[in-house]
Write a protein that holds these residues in place. Structure first.
Motif, PDB file in Angstrom:
ATOM      1  N   PRO A 195       0.839  -1.207   0.000  1.00 52.90           N
ATOM      2  CA  PRO A 195       0.000   0.000   0.000  1.00 52.90           C
ATOM      3  C   PRO A 195       0.872   1.255   0.000  1.00 52.90           C
ATOM      4  N   GLY A 196       0.300   2.360  -0.421  1.00 56.84           N
ATOM      5  CA  GLY A 196       1.016   3.628  -0.343  1.00 56.84           C
ATOM      6  C   GLY A 196       1.922   3.928  -1.506  1.00 56.84           C
ATOM      7  N   PHE A 197       1.631   3.365  -2.677  1.00 57.45           N
ATOM      8  CA  PHE A 197       2.447   3.696  -3.852  1.00 57.45           C
ATOM      9  C   PHE A 197       2.312   5.189  -4.145  1.00 57.45           C
ATOM     10  N   PRO A 198       3.425   5.918  -4.294  1.00 59.24           N
ATOM     11  CA  PRO A 198       3.341   7.383  -4.463  1.00 59.24           C
ATOM     12  C   PRO A 198       2.721   7.773  -5.803  1.00 59.24           C
ATOM     13  N   VAL A 199       2.225   9.007  -5.854  1.00 53.32           N
ATOM     14  CA  VAL A 199       1.696   9.539  -7.109  1.00 53.32           C
ATOM     15  C   VAL A 199       2.842   9.631  -8.115  1.00 53.32           C
ATOM     16  N   PRO A 200       2.704   8.999  -9.280  1.00 50.34           N
ATOM     17  CA  PRO A 200       3.818   8.976 -10.232  1.00 50.34           C
ATOM     18  C   PRO A 200       4.177  10.377 -10.740  1.00 50.34           C
ATOM     19  N   THR A 201       5.452  10.630 -10.849  1.00 49.30           N
ATOM     20  CA  THR A 201       5.942  11.855 -11.475  1.00 49.30           C
ATOM     21  C   THR A 201       5.993  11.652 -12.985  1.00 49.30           C
ATOM     22  N   ALA A 202       6.343  12.717 -13.716  1.00 47.29           N
ATOM     23  CA  ALA A 202       6.468  12.605 -15.165  1.00 47.29           C
ATOM     24  C   ALA A 202       7.544  11.585 -15.546  1.00 47.29           C
ATOM     25  N   THR A 203       8.635  11.574 -14.766  1.00 45.19           N
ATOM     26  CA  THR A 203       9.695  10.598 -15.034  1.00 45.19           C
ATOM     27  C   THR A 203       9.216   9.186 -14.770  1.00 45.19           C
ATOM     28  N   ASN A 204       8.467   8.999 -13.672  1.00 48.37           N
ATOM     29  CA  ASN A 204       7.915   7.676 -13.374  1.00 48.37           C
ATOM     30  C   ASN A 204       6.998   7.200 -14.493  1.00 48.37           C
ATOM     31  N   LEU A 205       6.139   8.092 -14.976  1.00 44.55           N
ATOM     32  CA  LEU A 205       5.200   7.722 -16.038  1.00 44.55           C
ATOM     33  C   LEU A 205       5.936   7.354 -17.325  1.00 44.55           C
TER      34      LEU A 205
END
Length: 299
Positions: A195-205
């Motif tokens: 649980p608690g996966f962070p909100v993806p950043t542009a780099t993550n996406l």
């Protein structure tokens, strides 16, 4: 397409897979291997389903779930666990036992012959990968080692069973079914354990798009297509290209130095792939002997 084209397209898949390690470490949040595996499989599988617009028939759903678990849910979960807990070199070397496993599994499941040349190719490929990626500072985490070995075994069984179970659909449709099934199987596991996966950043996406659309949808279409057209004994030796690609990308992108031992390892890996293709080359059947018919009688 001829055999050379099939070989080149199939080899492209593990070459692209070699980018997974650098994308994971440089572009994705850490400590979420199961969620990353889920986000790699399910969106790409659903996109392919929208393209093919065909669901598996009732008689194939059980097999698709099994293959989705072997090739994606289990394999990718273990792959990312190993990537987070082990140096990339150790994880890649442990995963390189897959061709050896396929060699023996194909013998029992498909009746394929085990040749001396095929065994030499698999063992030499493993040695070449070890020369490429293992160093004196490699640390050995027991959980990471277990994950890497279990993932390699899962993918080996999945490779053989993908050949054994061939539905009457295109490789793209078969890939869509397996990716979606694997992603669905990972949903409850990822939600409960991570649980608690962070909100993806542009780099993550960007990293997830690469791993999903290119590193999953495209490459597994090419891989399953290769298994169907060439057989698992032929394509599995290409798996050695993945850690080779990973090392070369580290050299090109991250500026990591290549030692003489690593350069020798590249040569050994390429030689093992060549040997593997010769070992798996189909033997031409001898032409039937001519039948000498008696000359017609004349009166």
């Amino acid at each position: 397409m001829n055999r050379t084209t099939d070989l080149c397209l199939t080899a492209l898949a593990p070459i692209i897979w070699g980018s997974s390690y650098i994308v994971t470490t440089e572009m994705l949040p850490g400590s979420f291997p199961l969620t990353v595996a889920l986000l790699r499989a399910l969106p790409s599988g659903l996109i392919l389903l929208l393209v093919v617009r065909q669901l598996p028939p009732a008689g194939w759903r059980g097999r698709v779930l099994i293959l989705g678990a072997l090739n994606f849910a289990v394999f990718w979960s273990m792959l990312f666990v190993a990537a987070y807990r082990l140096p990339g070199g150790v994880a890649a070397t442990l995963g390189a036992i897959q061709p050896l496993l396929v060699l023996f599994l194909a013998r029992f499941a498909l009746g394929s012959r085990i040749t001396i040349l095929g065994a030499i190719a698999a063992i030499s490929g493993l040695i070449g990968v070890a020369m490429l990626v293992l160093g004196p500072t490699s640390s050995l985490d027991p959980i990471g080692i277990a994950a890497a070995l279990f993932g390699a075994a899962s993918m080996a069984v999945g490779t053989v069973m993908t050949r054994k179970w061939q539905p009457p659909v295109s490789p793209l449709t078969f890939t869509a079914w397996q990716l979606t099934a694997g992603g669905i199987l990972m949903i409850p596991v990822a939600l409960i354990l991570e649980p608690g996966f962070p909100v993806p950043t542009a780099t993550n996406l960007a990293g997830l798009v690469w791993l999903g659309l290119i590193g999953a949808a495209l490459t597994y279409y090419l891989w399953f297509r290769g298994i169907a057209r060439l057989g698992p004994m032929t394509v599995t030796s290409f798996g050695f290209l993945s850690p080779t690609s990973a090392v070369l990308l580290g050299w090109i992108i991250l500026g990591e130095a290549l030692s003489p031992l690593q350069m020798t390892g590249v040569i050994v890996v390429l030689a093992s792939i060549w040997l593997g293709q010769r070992a798996a080359r189909p033997v031409a059947e001898p032409a039937p002997a001519a039948i000498n018919e008696p000359a017609p009688r004349t009166t």
